[in-house]
Write a protein that holds these residues in place. Structure first.
Motif, mmCIF file in Angstrom:
data_model
loop_
_atom_site.group_PDB
_atom_site.id
_atom_site.type_symbol
_atom_site.label_atom_id
_atom_site.label_comp_id
_atom_site.label_asym_id
_atom_site.label_seq_id
_atom_site.Cartn_x
_atom_site.Cartn_y
_atom_site.Cartn_z
ATOM 1 N N UNK A 175 35.730 37.791 26.834
ATOM 2 C CA UNK A 175 36.058 37.714 28.253
ATOM 3 C C UNK A 175 34.782 37.430 29.040
ATOM 4 N N UNK A 176 34.926 36.678 30.108
ATOM 5 C CA UNK A 176 33.786 36.376 30.978
ATOM 6 C C UNK A 176 34.100 36.910 32.365
ATOM 7 N N UNK A 177 33.376 37.944 32.764
ATOM 8 C CA UNK A 177 33.571 38.529 34.090
ATOM 9 C C UNK A 177 32.897 37.626 35.114
ATOM 10 N N UNK A 178 33.728 36.901 35.852
ATOM 11 C CA UNK A 178 33.203 35.877 36.759
ATOM 12 C C UNK A 178 34.275 35.583 37.796
ATOM 13 N N UNK A 179 33.910 35.597 39.059
ATOM 14 C CA UNK A 179 34.897 35.470 40.128
ATOM 15 C C UNK A 179 35.038 34.060 40.680
ATOM 16 N N UNK A 180 34.706 33.046 39.873
ATOM 17 C CA UNK A 180 34.829 31.675 40.377
ATOM 18 C C UNK A 180 36.147 31.014 39.966
ATOM 19 N N UNK A 181 36.984 31.765 39.235
ATOM 20 C CA UNK A 181 38.326 31.309 38.836
ATOM 21 C C UNK A 181 38.295 30.036 37.992
ATOM 22 N N UNK A 182 37.192 29.808 37.288
ATOM 23 C CA UNK A 182 37.164 28.700 36.337
ATOM 24 C C UNK A 182 37.899 29.121 35.074
#
Length: 197
Positions: free
Chosen positions: A53-60
């Motif tokens: 999982x990649x915790x990232x808020x750019x919705x890519x």
């Protein structure tokens, strides 16, 4: 060293910070044509992560947005543990920060094996991340309580405080130099020029 024999765990890469001190997205910094994000994904897969999982808020594609945005690393950990897929419900996670380019397979395998053997969350002394975290109701309830409390002080949402509260065991290591963060352009330049081949 690689392994495929340890029990399943999920890899989580914390790559959602604003990188304000670096002045550039740390996840996209490159070493030999490979971004830090790509390096971390490959590292987790090599040591046997069942999923990453990649915790990232750019919705890519492939990113895991926070359920409680703007609350730091604990939000990413919370989102990973609260995934609806039942396969992951009781599967522990190995949490990596995006800005430790010297992390080795041996260091991470040691965390996973120690955590599974002791049935306990673990991390290295004086380094809250990377950390192996059990996916238990106690851990999930603690995170939900802290993140949903709008009156909670910022220190109560620190990774160090979280690990203390869930009883994480601290491990020693002879490779502490590989647990160095790079937060500024100067630190990054020094890392690339002097340590990374």
């Amino acid at each position: 060293m690689t392994t495929q024999t340890i029990r399943p765990f999920i890899g989580l890469i914390l790559a959602g910070g604003d990188s304000s001190r670096m002045g550039a997205d740390k996840a996209l910094l490159e070493i030999n044509g490979e971004t830090l994000l790509q390096r971390n994904i490959a590292l987790l897969k090599r040591i046997g992560a069942a999923d990453v999982f990649i915790s990232r808020n750019d919705f890519t594609e492939g990113s895991l947005p926070d359920i409680y945005p703007h609350h730091g690393p604990l939000s990413g950990i919370h989102s990973a543990l609260f995934q609806s897929n039942l396969y992951h419900l009781s599967t522990p996670i190995l949490v990596l920060p995006i800005d430790m380019p010297l992390l080795s397979e041996d260091l991470l395998i040691c965390l996973v094996e120690a955590g599974l053997t002791m049935s306990s969350p673990v991390h290295y002394a004086e380094h809250p991340l990377p950390a192996f975290i059990l996916n238990s109701s106690v851990v999930r309830e603690y995170l939900e309580t802290i993140l949903s409390d709008v009156t909670a002080a910022r220190p109560s949402r620190s990774v160090t405080r979280f690990l203390e509260r869930i009883g994480a065991v601290q491990l020693s290591t002879t490779e502490a130099e590989k647990l160095v963060n790079t937060n500024t352009p100067e630190q990054w330049g020094d890392m690339v020029n002097n340590f990374i081949k």
